[in-house]
Design an enzyme around this catalytic site. Structure first.
Site, short mmCIF file in Angstrom:
data_model
loop_
_atom_site.label_atom_id
_atom_site.label_comp_id
_atom_site.label_asym_id
_atom_site.label_seq_id
_atom_site.Cartn_x
_atom_site.Cartn_y
_atom_site.Cartn_z
CB ILE A 43 -13.33 25.85 13.51
CG1 ILE A 43 -13.04 26.04 12.01
CG2 ILE A 43 -13.24 24.39 13.90
CD1 ILE A 43 -11.64 25.60 11.59
CB SER A 44 -18.21 27.14 10.59
OG SER A 44 -18.74 28.22 11.33
#
Length: 199
Positions: A50-51
């Site tokens: 997940i960024s």
């Protein structure tokens, strides 16, 4: 507010408010809950991440999302980015998001359902191919790096549309902003980034 610091990255109030409405904790594995609000990328399994929140905010900013936009996302991952974008395009907009890993699609769909978001379609597929049956798109965002910009994605972008895509290799990646104007494609280098590869 959790993501107030994102203003230092040039992220607008509208985007920060959307990010604060979508609880990132729901999108990270249970063993990483304590790190959910840190401004770092986190692993979500299957070799994916997940960024970091600042990257989510910056990419939304570059896309110039507005009410009614039809957006294609390549790389659903946890579903967090799609959830944030769904608020930014409003009830009249729609997010189409492709993920190649079926298990991630199932998990993302559960989260989207839990949040009661009804303007997102998640599809298992090959991101390089885009989604021809739903094209053209006002905006396209790619959350994995490509060695070259896939031709099919450019073809599926509306005239005057915007695409944000990391391009490079495992060592060096540049986030590019692509604008389509008739037959003309305008490329702008934005910043150095680090993403997982497009498969």
């Amino acid at each position: 507010m959790l993501f107030e610091h994102l203003q230092y990255y040039g992220v607008s109030r509208k985007i920060i408010e959307a990010m604060n409405k979508v609880d990132r904790k729901l999108f990270v594995p249970s063993e990483l809950q304590e790190s959910a609000y840190l401004d770092i990328p986190l692993p979500i399994g299957y070799g994916q991440t997940i960024s970091a929140p600042h990257m989510v905010g910056m990419m939304c900013e570059y896309l110039e999302l507005k009410d009614g936009d039809r957006v294609l996302e390549i790389g659903t991952g946890s579903g967090y980015n799609a959830a944030v974008m769904s608020l930014l395009v409003g009830e009249s907009g729609w997010i189409y998001t492709i993920e190649r890993i079926p298990e991630l699609v199932q998990e993302a769909q559960k989260r989207i359902n839990l949040l009661g978001i009804n303007n997102i379609t998640i599809i298992v597929g090959d991101g390089k191919e885009g989604l021809e049956e739903y094209a053209p798109f006002d905006k396209i965002t790619v959350t994995c790096y490509a060695k070259h910009i896939p031709k099919k994605l450019i073809e599926q972008l509306k005239d005057n549309g915007i695409m944000v895509i990391p391009v490079g290799n495992e060592y060096v990646q540049i986030l590019k902003l692509i604008r389509k104007s008739g037959e003309k494609i305008i490329e702008e280098d934005l910043t150095h980034v680090r993403f997982v590869p497009m498969q």
